[in-house]
Design an enzyme around this catalytic site. Structure first.
Site, PDB file in Angstrom:
ATOM      1  N   LYS A   1      46.816  26.717  12.553  1.00  0.00           N
ATOM      2  CA  LYS A   1      45.715  27.500  13.182  1.00  0.00           C
ATOM      3  C   LYS A   1      45.760  28.785  13.855  1.00  0.00           C
ATOM      4  CE  LYS A   1      43.790  22.832  13.783  1.00  0.00           C
ATOM      5  NZ  LYS A   1      43.738  21.702  14.842  1.00  0.00           N
TER       6      LYS A   1
ATOM      7  N   GLN B   1      44.153  20.019  20.918  1.00  0.00           N
ATOM      8  CA  GLN B   1      44.769  19.301  19.855  1.00  0.00           C
ATOM      9  C   GLN B   1      45.159  17.669  20.267  1.00  0.00           C
ATOM     10  OE1 GLN B   1      45.634  20.624  16.679  1.00  0.00           O
ATOM     11  NE2 GLN B   1      46.097  18.549  16.194  1.00  0.00           N
TER      12      GLN B   1
ATOM     13  N   ASP C   1      35.537  22.031  16.912  1.00  0.00           N
ATOM     14  CA  ASP C   1      35.781  20.741  16.383  1.00  0.00           C
ATOM     15  C   ASP C   1      34.678  20.011  15.885  1.00  0.00           C
ATOM     16  OD1 ASP C   1      38.480  20.701  15.549  1.00  0.00           O
ATOM     17  OD2 ASP C   1      39.179  20.136  17.532  1.00  0.00           O
TER      18      ASP C   1
END
Length: 281
Positions: free
Chosen positions: A52, A96, A119
């Site tokens: 990422k 994460q 997200d």
């Protein structure tokens, strides 16, 4: 033999579009910034976070990394998220997953400002998806829609079967397909006669987390098969939830593993970061 749907190539198109958008904002004096939080040193998480940050750098997006100890308290993590929520220069906050057992993922996700939830996991954004309101879409389902559209595969009126009902893929996938006017069935571990159900599908999307579970007998001849799974086998090779070699003899089009859905997820995350900055101008 099935047509291969090239997720790498389509993700590259989207990333190029994002890069151009970031450059236009930069010319106006605006920076796009993603804050990434990782708790502990789970090997898979380390790989995902590294990818990422690398993609951010390629596209001109600033990334701020917070690498926290495995034993950080839930309160400590929530306090950091609260700080990032208040920072106007931060456009996206990504925690994460998975998190250590002593930290509630639900509480952590709910603590993120929905306008920075790139997200697409916050309950507000999940609700917006269900009601057709504007909000961030989770990267994997949104990426699959782009895979289909950019491959010239029509969704309107098609019979679609989603195997898997997770909050991250299965449920939002079904909703996005409904929004594209598909007829949608969601199958799962309690579905009876699964092969009968999946053989109805013009478009079959598989997200069950079991290596090579879906074989040719589950697939209608000519169907489009999208494989969300990724597993490392004993021989260190990667495979999906679909038995690619077997199913590619029956399907009309299929995504490979790797190189199918995976690249799309991160491309859509980057698109959400850009959109967040645009919304905040």
């Amino acid at each position: 033999m099935a047509k291969i749907i090239d997720g790498k190539a389509i993700a590259a198109q989207i990333k190029e579009e994002v890069k151009n958008g970031v450059e236009k904002l930069a010319a106006q004096g605006h920076t796009v910034t993603l804050a990434v939080i990782q708790v502990g040193e789970d090997p898979a998480s380390c790989v995902y976070v590294r990818n990422k940050k690398k993609t951010c750098a390629q596209l001109g997006i600033q990334s701020i990394s917070h690498e926290l100890a495995e034993d950080i308290s839930e309160e400590g993590l929530l306090a950091l998220i609260g700080e990032l929520n208040q920072k106007p220069e931060v456009d996206g906050i990504l925690v994460q997953l998975p998190l250590p057992a002593h930290i509630s993922e639900k509480r952590v996700i709910a603590a993120i400002d929905p306008k920075k939830d790139v997200d697409g996991f916050h309950p507000y954004n999940c609700g917006a998806l269900m009601t057709g309101e504007k909000g961030f879409l989770p990267g994997t389902p949104a990426g699959i829609i782009q895979l289909l559209k950019r491959s010239g595969i029509g969704i309107d009126g098609k019979e679609c079967v989603v195997v898997g009902r997770s909050n991250i893929v299965g449920k939002p996938m079904a909703q996005l397909l409904l929004m594209e006017n598909a007829t949608v069935t969601v199958a799962h571990s309690h579905t009876r006669n699964l092969a009968q159900v999946t053989r109805r599908a013009d478009i079959l999307i598989v997200a069950v987390g079991k290596p090579k579970m879906i074989t040719g007998e589950y697939v209608k001849p000519g169907a489009v098969v999208i494989d969300v799974g990724i597993h490392r086998m004993e021989n260190q090779k990667l495979c999906g939830d679909v038995d690619f070699d077997d199913v590619s003899e029956t399907a009309g089009a299929i995504t490979p593993v790797p190189g199918g859905v995976g690249p799309m997820t991160i491309a859509m995350l980057m698109a959400n970061c850009l959109e967040s900055r645009r919304m905040r101008l």
